[in-house]
Design a protein around this motif. Sequence first.
Motif, short mmCIF file in Angstrom:
data_model
loop_
_atom_site.label_atom_id
_atom_site.label_comp_id
_atom_site.label_asym_id
_atom_site.label_seq_id
_atom_site.Cartn_x
_atom_site.Cartn_y
_atom_site.Cartn_z
N GLY A 64 0.81 -1.21 0.00
CA GLY A 64 0.00 0.00 0.00
C GLY A 64 0.83 1.26 0.00
O GLY A 64 0.31 2.36 0.17
N ALA A 65 2.16 1.12 -0.19
CA ALA A 65 3.04 2.29 -0.20
C ALA A 65 2.91 3.06 -1.50
O ALA A 65 3.13 4.27 -1.54
N ARG A 66 2.59 2.35 -2.59
CA ARG A 66 2.34 2.99 -3.89
C ARG A 66 1.16 2.31 -4.55
O ARG A 66 0.79 1.19 -4.18
N ARG A 67 0.59 2.99 -5.55
CA ARG A 67 -0.54 2.44 -6.27
C ARG A 67 -0.26 2.46 -7.77
O ARG A 67 0.34 3.41 -8.27
N PRO A 68 -0.66 1.40 -8.50
CA PRO A 68 -0.49 1.41 -9.96
C PRO A 68 -1.34 2.53 -10.58
O PRO A 68 -2.54 2.62 -10.31
N GLN A 69 -0.70 3.36 -11.40
CA GLN A 69 -1.42 4.47 -12.03
C GLN A 69 -1.10 4.63 -13.51
O GLN A 69 -1.97 4.96 -14.30
N ARG A 70 0.17 4.38 -13.90
CA ARG A 70 0.54 4.54 -15.30
C ARG A 70 -0.09 3.46 -16.16
O ARG A 70 -0.50 2.42 -15.66
N ALA A 71 -0.16 3.71 -17.46
CA ALA A 71 -0.79 2.75 -18.37
C ALA A 71 -0.13 1.38 -18.28
O ALA A 71 -0.80 0.34 -18.27
N GLU A 72 1.21 1.35 -18.22
CA GLU A 72 1.93 0.07 -18.13
C GLU A 72 1.60 -0.65 -16.82
O GLU A 72 1.46 -1.87 -16.78
N SER A 73 1.45 0.13 -15.75
CA SER A 73 1.11 -0.46 -14.46
C SER A 73 -0.30 -1.06 -14.47
O SER A 73 -0.54 -2.12 -13.89
N LEU A 74 -1.23 -0.39 -15.14
CA LEU A 74 -2.59 -0.92 -15.23
C LEU A 74 -2.62 -2.18 -16.08
O LEU A 74 -3.40 -3.11 -15.80
#
Length: 315
Positions: A64-74
């Motif tokens: 929970g320290a970071r969240r997927p947001q970029r297109a590659e992450s999604l």
Amino acid sequence: MPHATPHTDTTTAELDSALHGGPFHVALRAAIAARGLPLQRVQHHLSRHGVKVGVTSLSYWQQGARRPQRAESLRAVRALEEILELPEESLIRLLAESDEQAPDGRPGGRSYRSLVEASGVLTRLLAELGATRDSGLQTLGHHERVRIGEHRELAERESHHIVRAHRDGIDRFVAVHHGDPGAAPARMTVHALENCRTGRVRRQQDTGLLAAELLFDTRLRAGDTFLFRYAVEDGTAGVSCEYVHGTDSPGGQYALQVCFDAGALPARCHRFTQHSAAAPRGGRQELAVSARHRSVHLVEPRVRTGYVGIDWDWG
């Protein structure tokens, strides 16, 4: 497909609970634990799906320290659903739901649930009007002008369409208006402004949806172009914080202009995009509000499937 490690009853129950209630990082951690995969193996399986994500990023996501947001992450999140043998869009949905509340506690936009419910209701309303989601018209250009009233309400929306028929016999278009939460479609009015007249109108109170036939008084042949303009007078809900435009198919240019009352200017405005109802919002870009013209706008040279819109903060 990776070999699944047998679940214990406790592990399965924890995973089911996390997928149902979230949040995203808890569900991801539970899914990885249920499959018994070290993060290095998860990374390996992602690379086989053509997605590159570091072990550190995966660790941050499940903490929970970071969240997927970029297109590659999604893309990685969707691949994880397959790798971890999870229901389609189960993790993406949790990401979207966590985006529904802004950091300062104010509403973060239309929820995944409201968008899905509206989609189901719209299908029924279109069926009542004998229409389908394929109108037989290709959008070449679409300009929407949204007026926000003195009480910060969505007062009116005007739409100007430029279309081309892709089959013979098209003589109408079904306009759809999705009011803000609490809107009363029974009190909305449809105005046919140019090259059309109003036909049947269907309303659904719970979702704030209105669907109206706009009749052309001519039958288009395949390849014919046509221009028409209409407006929906609303003003039936409370304070408005965004306007969202959604489409099921790619099209031509789309422009959205939001105009504010002189006595009710927002503190900040942003444009955003959303690939689907289940996807988190991205592509945020601040828009400057002109004190003289009291409006902001966005232009999409070519519309893609999904959602695009403008939200604003009243400060």
